[in-house]
Design an enzyme around this catalytic site. Structure first.
Site, mmCIF file in Angstrom:
data_model
loop_
_atom_site.group_PDB
_atom_site.id
_atom_site.type_symbol
_atom_site.label_atom_id
_atom_site.label_comp_id
_atom_site.label_asym_id
_atom_site.label_seq_id
_atom_site.Cartn_x
_atom_site.Cartn_y
_atom_site.Cartn_z
ATOM 1 N N LYS A 96 65.796 5.519 29.032
ATOM 2 C CA LYS A 96 65.075 6.874 28.669
ATOM 3 C C LYS A 96 65.706 6.987 27.096
ATOM 4 O O LYS A 96 66.643 6.454 26.574
ATOM 5 C CB LYS A 96 65.758 7.897 29.306
ATOM 6 N N ARG A 113 61.803 7.152 43.883
ATOM 7 C CA ARG A 113 61.160 6.810 44.912
ATOM 8 C C ARG A 113 61.595 5.604 45.584
ATOM 9 O O ARG A 113 61.380 5.404 46.892
ATOM 10 C CB ARG A 113 59.547 6.684 44.584
HETATM 11 N N1 BES Z 1 64.927 11.759 37.318
HETATM 12 C C1 BES Z 1 63.794 11.557 36.611
HETATM 13 C C2 BES Z 1 62.867 12.708 36.672
HETATM 14 C C3 BES Z 1 63.112 14.038 35.982
HETATM 15 C C4 BES Z 1 62.590 14.270 34.798
HETATM 16 C C5 BES Z 1 64.268 14.960 36.566
HETATM 17 C C6 BES Z 1 63.234 15.483 34.028
HETATM 18 C C7 BES Z 1 64.529 15.795 35.969
HETATM 19 C C8 BES Z 1 63.911 16.405 34.793
HETATM 20 C C9 BES Z 1 62.949 10.414 37.153
HETATM 21 O O1 BES Z 1 63.821 9.241 38.010
HETATM 22 C C10 BES Z 1 61.936 9.651 36.154
HETATM 23 O O2 BES Z 1 62.490 9.234 35.331
HETATM 24 N N2 BES Z 1 60.778 9.618 36.441
HETATM 25 C C11 BES Z 1 60.012 9.420 35.557
HETATM 26 C C12 BES Z 1 58.563 8.607 36.152
HETATM 27 C C13 BES Z 1 57.803 7.899 35.502
HETATM 28 C C14 BES Z 1 58.586 6.731 34.788
HETATM 29 C C15 BES Z 1 56.647 7.280 36.247
HETATM 30 C C16 BES Z 1 59.316 10.425 34.681
HETATM 31 O O3 BES Z 1 59.146 11.604 35.239
HETATM 32 O O4 BES Z 1 59.051 10.278 33.326
HETATM 33 MN MN MN Z 2 64.161 8.009 36.387
#
Ligand code: BES
Ligand code: MN
Ligand code: ZN
Length: 489
Positions: A266, A340
């Site tokens: 990230k 997931r």
């Molecule tokens: N933990 C995150 C989702 C999230 C985002 C939680 C903001 C709380 C606040 C999750 O694991 C994630 O990183 N999801 C990605 C998925 C994508 C790579 C398909 C996302 O939402 O960007």
């Molecule tokens: Mn994630």
């Protein structure tokens, strides 16, 4: 953390009102009629209360609003807090009043002249919920709420329902504490230890370690944690308050104690908020705590997958293919779509082992759910009209926003992989739905199931009506009610 404020219910006694030192609370409805407690305050203050109640300022207040009258003449109290509330308020109005009292409380004791007010227990719950403060890591003098004494006409009756309210508040606080805790404190091991401590409440708690998870074939789960020094764990909490042998209802939570994104790292801005990525597991833990504390007459199992998503030499690479416990293979296109992978194995295990009558999973799963619903509603995805309706009804009754979104084979098709049974991302569009479709591949057809995407509601930057900024505990009350209304004898 213990209750942020001590709450007692006592018989009505108007004599101590003049000398009460803290803040005194009176209730007045739309019609401005004063009850016995308010009349006493009115007399002591030489009708200051009546003048306020007859003012435009009072007329403009809505149900549940509270206004202070500071340093009233004729009383020792530092303030009289005037709450605009009918004798028979709605649950939400009563809780709103309590929450506003918490904000005006300061460090003073409260003397609440509830008398025959309906829902004094709900006022107390609102007060407790909003008095919460996560100050574990502040050194120096901490602000400390006083105690609240509710004078009510039927204290024994109140004390009984107040016990249920206490169980609910403790569950919410448990969830909030877990969700607020930084990741260097709440490691997977620390999390598991806090859950194990709930055995004291009569919950059965079982902890599966990496060797056992590996034997069970939970490779999608293990792939998420393999870059971290903290060991991956699954914790199974069972509350057997229902009929012996009856199949349980299952709750499953995503417990990513920190989500860096892994090798699909990230960006730095805001990454610190990923301490809340175990929020789903936090809610499951809080609900189990509430069920145990109020000795619910239901069989419920709570399972959480505890894991840390870190980049390292041993971390999963984009392009890796792993096999789930179910047997399906997954091509990991993006290591940041890890939630997931955690849930797939834990949900499968929950169904294989417990044959549940229904299953709800909770996860801070996608950023896309924030784009769709903001902080007001969690996303609800389901294979069952009945279960999703029951849940949304319970959430509405508790003032916790929940909104159903669609699923269909066309979305599922976006998960097609060239080399494996599926890939773990479905592209940018409909990101929350394709995540839900991924999960549904690990749900048995005959199990009524809901997925709750709580990324937008688990933790918020601005205070809400019932919580300071930070973790909200969203979902504990709704799930507790769902169980109470549909799965208890
Ligand atoms: N933990 C995150 C989702 C999230 C985002 C939680 C903001 C709380 C606040 C999750 O694991 C994630 O990183 N999801 C990605 C998925 C994508 C790579 C398909 C996302 O939402 O960007
Ligand atoms: Mn994630
Ligand atoms: Zn995540």
């Amino acid at each position: 953390m213990p209750m942020p404020i001590e709450i007692h219910f006592k018989d009505v006694d108007l004599d101590p009102i003049a000398d009460a030192g803290g803040k005194v609370v009176v209730f007045v409805g739309e019609n401005g009629r004063l009850d016995a407690g308010a009349r006493r305050v009115n007399r002591l203050t030489r009708k200051a209360l009546a003048r306020f109640v007859e003012s435009d300022a009072f007329a403009k207040l809505s149900a549940g609003d509270v206004r202070p009258m500071a340093y009233p003449a004729g009383m020792a109290a530092k303030a009289v807090l005037v709450a605009k509330l009918e004798k028979r308020p709605s649950v939400q109005e009563a809780r709103k009043t309590g929450a506003q009292l918490a904000k005006l409380l300061g460090e003073e004791d409260l003397l609440v002249l509830a008398g025959t007010m309906g829902r004094a227990d709900e006022i107390a719950l609102g007060l407790a919920l909003r008095a919460y403060d996560f100050d574990t890591h502040k050194t120096g003098a901490k602000s400390k709420a006083g105690k609240a004494t509710f004078m009510v006409s039927k204290p024994e009756e109140m004390a009984k329902s107040a016990k249920t309210m206490g169980a609910i508040a403790e569950g919410v606080f448990f969830t909030r504490d877990l969700t607020n805790e930084p990741a260097n404190v709440l490691t997977t091991e620390d999390f598991a230890a806090r859950l194990a401590a709930m055995q004291e409440l009569g919950l059965e708690v079982e902890i599966l370690d990496e060797a056992e998870l590996s034997k069970l074939g939970m490779r999608t789960l293990l792939s998420v944690g393999q870059g971290s020094d903290s060991p991956t764990k699954v914790v199974v909490m069972s509350w057997n308050g229902g009929k012996k042998g009856d199949a349980p209802f299952a709750l499953v939570g995503k417990g990513v104690v920190f989500d860096t994104g892994g090798i699909s790292l990230k960006s730095a801005a805001g990454m610190e908020s990923m301490t809340m990525d175990m929020g789903g597991a936090g809610v499951v833990a809080g609900v189990m705590r509430t069920l145990a504390m109020r000795k619910a007459k239901a069989n419920v199992v709570g399972l959480v997958g505890l894991v840390e998503n870190m980049p390292s030499g041993s971390a999963t690479r984009p392009g890796d293919v792993v096999k789930s416990m179910k047997g399906d293979t997954v091509e990991i296109i993006n290591t940041d779509a890890e939630g997931r992978l955690v849930l797939a194995d834990v949900m499968w295990y929950a169904q294989e082992r417990f044959k549940p009558v229904g299953m709800i999973n909770l996860a801070t799963l996608t950023g896309a759910i924030l784009v769709a619903l903001g902080h007001e509603n969690a996303g609800v995805f389901s294979n069952s009209d009945t279960l999703s309706k029951d849940f949304i009804k319970a959430a509405e009754a508790e003032g916790e926003g929940a909104w159903r979104l669609p699923m269909s084979p066309a979305y599922d098709a976006l998960l097609k992989s060239k080399i494996a049974d599926m890939k773990n991302v479905g592209g940018r569009n409909a990101g929350s739905i394709t995540a839900a479709q991924f999960l549904q591949r690990f749900v048995k057809d005959d199990v009524p199931w809901c997925h709750l995407d709580i990324a937008g509601v688990a933790s918020v930057k601005a205070e809400t009506a019932f919580a300071p900024a930070g973790a909200t505990g969203w979902g504990v009350m709704a799930l507790n009610r769902l169980i109470a209304d549909n799965y208890e004898g």
